[in-house]
Design a protein around this motif. Structure first.
Motif, PDB file in Angstrom:
ATOM      1  N   ASP A 159      10.752  -2.061   8.674  1.00 13.10           N
ATOM      2  CA  ASP A 159      11.624  -2.356   7.530  1.00 13.10           C
ATOM      3  C   ASP A 159      11.015  -3.428   6.628  1.00 13.10           C
ATOM      4  OD1 ASP A 159      14.393  -2.105   9.778  1.00 13.10           O
ATOM      5  OD2 ASP A 159      13.762  -0.613   8.297  1.00 13.10           O
ATOM      6  N   THR A 160       9.903  -4.006   7.047  1.00 12.17           N
ATOM      7  CA  THR A 160       9.246  -5.034   6.251  1.00 12.17           C
ATOM      8  C   THR A 160       8.798  -4.469   4.908  1.00 12.17           C
ATOM      9  OG1 THR A 160       8.491  -6.274   8.181  1.00 12.17           O
ATOM     10  CG2 THR A 160       7.252  -6.569   6.138  1.00 12.17           C
ATOM     11  N   ALA A 161       9.233  -5.123   3.827  1.00 14.94           N
ATOM     12  CA  ALA A 161       8.925  -4.652   2.478  1.00 14.94           C
ATOM     13  C   ALA A 161       9.520  -5.623   1.471  1.00 14.94           C
ATOM     14  CB  ALA A 161       9.495  -3.256   2.247  1.00 14.94           C
ATOM     15  N   VAL A 162       9.170  -5.420   0.216  1.00  9.77           N
ATOM     16  CA  VAL A 162       9.905  -6.063  -0.875  1.00  9.77           C
ATOM     17  C   VAL A 162      11.056  -5.129  -1.231  1.00  9.77           C
ATOM     18  CG1 VAL A 162       9.829  -6.918  -3.231  1.00  9.77           C
ATOM     19  CG2 VAL A 162       7.843  -7.223  -1.736  1.00  9.77           C
ATOM     20  N   TYR A 163      12.251  -5.674  -1.262  1.00  8.71           N
ATOM     21  CA  TYR A 163      13.441  -4.890  -1.555  1.00  8.71           C
ATOM     22  C   TYR A 163      13.868  -5.130  -2.995  1.00  8.71           C
ATOM     23  CZ  TYR A 163      13.995  -3.438   3.264  1.00  8.71           C
ATOM     24  OH  TYR A 163      13.796  -2.849   4.492  1.00  8.71           O
ATOM     25  N   TYR A 164      14.105  -4.029  -3.710  1.00 10.47           N
ATOM     26  CA  TYR A 164      14.478  -4.087  -5.114  1.00 10.47           C
ATOM     27  C   TYR A 164      15.869  -3.499  -5.322  1.00 10.47           C
ATOM     28  CZ  TYR A 164       9.482  -4.814  -5.982  1.00 10.47           C
ATOM     29  OH  TYR A 164       8.198  -5.302  -5.987  1.00 10.47           O
ATOM     30  N   CYS A 165      16.625  -4.163  -6.166  1.00  8.44           N
ATOM     31  CA  CYS A 165      17.917  -3.670  -6.597  1.00  8.44           C
ATOM     32  C   CYS A 165      17.721  -2.933  -7.921  1.00  8.44           C
ATOM     33  CB  CYS A 165      18.857  -4.856  -6.775  1.00  8.44           C
ATOM     34  SG  CYS A 165      20.462  -4.479  -7.445  1.00  8.44           S
ATOM     35  N   GLY A 191       0.777  -1.224   0.000  1.00  7.91           N
ATOM     36  CA  GLY A 191       0.000   0.000   0.000  1.00  7.91           C
ATOM     37  C   GLY A 191       0.807   1.272   0.000  1.00  7.91           C
ATOM     38  N   LYS A 192       2.123   1.157  -0.144  1.00  4.90           N
ATOM     39  CA  LYS A 192       2.981   2.344  -0.129  1.00  4.90           C
ATOM     40  C   LYS A 192       3.771   2.457  -1.422  1.00  4.90           C
ATOM     41  CE  LYS A 192       3.539   2.734   4.876  1.00  4.90           C
ATOM     42  NZ  LYS A 192       4.521   2.923   5.979  1.00  4.90           N
TER      43      LYS A 192
END
Length: 128
Positions: free
Chosen positions: A90-96, A42-43
């Motif tokens: 800090d919970t999230a999907v992290y993208y490079c 949602g962000k």
């Protein structure tokens, strides 16, 4: 084109650590900067950290300074994100992300639109 593959995400308790890796392939000689972004449900996708590929100068968003460290191994075309003292937020999907264009301004490192190539993302979940 530059292809990016992230790894190292997972579930960790608050206060724990994780190390994310991002392996680049393809036209890696064209990379001028690499960054990590994250997106919580949602962000909007937001900047986390970035590094200049040649000089190794690093940049961080305020919320992770002192807890996260970005680094790179040019010989292996890999960038890392060491995450310590993790918090539930800090919970999230992290993208490079990679930028295969010259960087003229420091602000470039912080903007999502500055990067042309993206990985598929890796989930980081921090439990309280």
């Amino acid at each position: 084109q530059v292809q990016l593959v992230e790894s190292g995400g997972g579930l960790v308790q608050a206060g724990g650590s994780l190390r994310l890796s991002c392996a680049a392939s393809g036209r890696t000689f064209s990379i001028y900067a690499m960054g990590w972004f994250r997106q919580a449900p949602g962000k909007e996708r937001e900047f986390v950290a970035a590094i200049s590929w040649s000089g190794g100068t690093t940049y961080y968003t305020d919320s992770v300074k002192g807890r996260f460290t970005i680094s790179r191994d040019n010989a292996k075309n890999t960038v890392f994100l060491q995450m310590n003292s993790l918090k539930p937020e800090d919970t999230a999907v992290y993208y490079c992300a990679a930028r295969p264009r010259i960087v003229y301004y420091t602000s470039t490192y912080y903007r999502r639109e500055s990067y042309d190539n993206w990985g598929q993302g890796t989930q980081v979940t921090v439990s309280s």
